[in-house]
Design an enzyme around this catalytic site. Structure first.
Site, PDB file in Angstrom:
ATOM      1  N   TRP A  99      -8.497  -2.818  17.262  1.00 47.96           N
ATOM      2  CA  TRP A  99      -9.468  -2.638  18.353  1.00 47.96           C
ATOM      3  C   TRP A  99     -10.026  -1.224  18.333  1.00 47.96           C
ATOM      4  O   TRP A  99     -11.234  -1.016  18.534  1.00 47.96           O
ATOM      5  CB  TRP A  99      -8.849  -2.980  19.711  1.00 47.96           C
ATOM      6  N   ASP A 166      -9.449   2.649  26.211  1.00 47.70           N
ATOM      7  CA  ASP A 166      -9.469   1.186  26.248  1.00 47.70           C
ATOM      8  C   ASP A 166      -8.091   0.736  26.739  1.00 47.70           C
ATOM      9  O   ASP A 166      -7.115   0.811  26.009  1.00 47.70           O
ATOM     10  CB  ASP A 166      -9.751   0.651  24.832  1.00 47.70           C
ATOM     11  N   LYS A 190      -6.021  -9.901  30.566  1.00 50.27           N
ATOM     12  CA  LYS A 190      -4.572  -9.848  30.337  1.00 50.27           C
ATOM     13  C   LYS A 190      -3.890  -9.756  31.706  1.00 50.27           C
ATOM     14  O   LYS A 190      -3.287 -10.712  32.157  1.00 50.27           O
ATOM     15  CB  LYS A 190      -4.161  -8.655  29.484  1.00 50.27           C
TER      16      LYS A 190
END
Ligand code: PLP
Length: 354
Positions: A99, A166, A190
């Site tokens: 990511w 992030d 999440k």
């Protein structure tokens, strides 16, 4: 009973799913949450409460805006440099996984990503430390939890440059000092709510300095000024996020869930370290509490263990293809009883393979 160790999207408590399904049938006067106008006072109250809960649960200081966006964390990979990096400027990036790497790739459209440290050569099994961040970087970008590789950053480097993070896969799983960050973003799916919602927490003073024209939909300021209603918001995702944040508050908030998350992670890592059949894949000091990656000493036993786990109600532990083995994702909603169920199974499997 099924135990969901899946990495997402959207692992929430059963009671939140129940409330959400009721609102699909009847949110107000027989109308579904999906059909009422987002411009009604009732839905505006949902947006306001969601933003208020994020501020309250994360103790967001004044001078920051909480904004509800779309496009996933992946769109943030572009929105961050578009809004914060002057054309041709340089931003510092910590490369700790896929990511982070995707975020780095997007910078080239606006300037340069200076990779200040990377754990790529070791398949991202640790969080680099001891690097320096050039003072003239427009910002420093990091990924607090590396969902695929199972490493987590528990400390930020000392720096004077604005910090962008992030937090998609560990937001609200442990207490963070928001004042140390200039921009936090997270895909909601999440610990917060269903996919479709992205949350950004932006220090107001970092905006408006890129010097470039920004398309309205990609401009944080436009969304902040529009009260997260510049265009039609993802109504259902926001509503479910609000329900889930209420649940988190009722549990005692982030500090309380952090205690549970520590207990859950400690219990599973202890078993991974004790059980001779299993071993962890990451540096011990960087082990994630959200995504626990492990393999078997004898790879030939991995398929049988996965089958055994699935037959016994353990869902979603197959590791990501880039790591192999197993990944037990243990977001806020996963009860400790599920962790004990997995540990019991690992012990039974050990007994059966003596
Ligand atoms: N960042 C992290 C840490 C992630 O775990 C993910 C997805 O799992 C992403 C970014 C990408 O998020 P999205 O799918 O919302 O674009």
């Amino acid at each position: 009973m099924r135990h969901n160790f899946g990495a997402g999207p959207c692992i929430l408590p059963q009671e939140v799913f129940k409330q959400a399904s009721q609102a699909v049938l009847d949110f107000k006067d027989g109308l579904s949450i999906l059909e009422i106008s987002h411009r009604t006072p009732e839905f505006e109250a949902v947006v306001d409460e969601t933003v208020k809960l994020v501020k309250e649960l994360m103790n967001v200081p004044s001078g920051y805006s909480v904004v509800l966006l779309q496009g996933g964390a992946s769109l943030q990979f572009s929105m961050v440099p578009m809004n914060l990096l002057p054309q041709g400027g340089t931003a510092a990036y910590l490369e700790t996984g896929v990511w982070a790497n995707k975020a780095i790739k997007e910078v080239k459209n606006f300037g340069t990503a200076n990779i200040v440290a990377s754990s790529k050569a070791d398949n991202y099994t640790f969080i680099p430390k001891g690097y320096s961040i050039p003072e003239d970087s427009a910002y420093f970008h990091c990924t607090s939890n590396n969902t695929i590789y199972g490493t987590e950053m528990f400390e930020l480097p000392e720096t004077n440059v604005p910090v962008v993070c992030d937090m998609s896969s560990d937001i609200m799983s442990h207490v963070v000092d928001v004042s140390k960050y200039d921009l936090i973003y997270a895909g909601a799916q999440k610990n917060i709510g269903p996919a479709g919602l992205t949350i950004a927490i932006v220090k107001d003073e970092v905006l408006g300095k890129s010097g470039r024209g920004i398309p309205s939909m990609l401009d944080y300021k436009v969304h902040i000024d529009g009260g997260s209603m510049y265009n039609t918001p993802p109504v259902f995702s926001i509503y479910v996020a609000m329900l889930n944040l209420r649940w988190l508050k009722s549990k005692g908030g982030v500090a309380e869930i952090e205690k549970e998350n520590i207990a859950k992670a400690n219990a599973l890592y202890k078993e991974i370290d004790r059980n001779p059949l299993f071993k962890g894949t990451c540096a011990v000091e960087d082990r994630s509490r959200m995504n626990i990656c492990f393999v078997m000493e004898n790879p030939e036993l991995e398929k049988p263990f996965l089958k055994f786990a699935e037959e016994n109600g353990i869902e979603g532990i197959k590791g990501h293809r880039s790591v192999g083995g197993f990944r037990a994702s243990m977001y806020n909603a996963l009860p400790i009883t599920s962790v004990h169920a997995l540990i019991d199974l690992m012990q039974t499997f050990e007994e059966n393979h003596k």
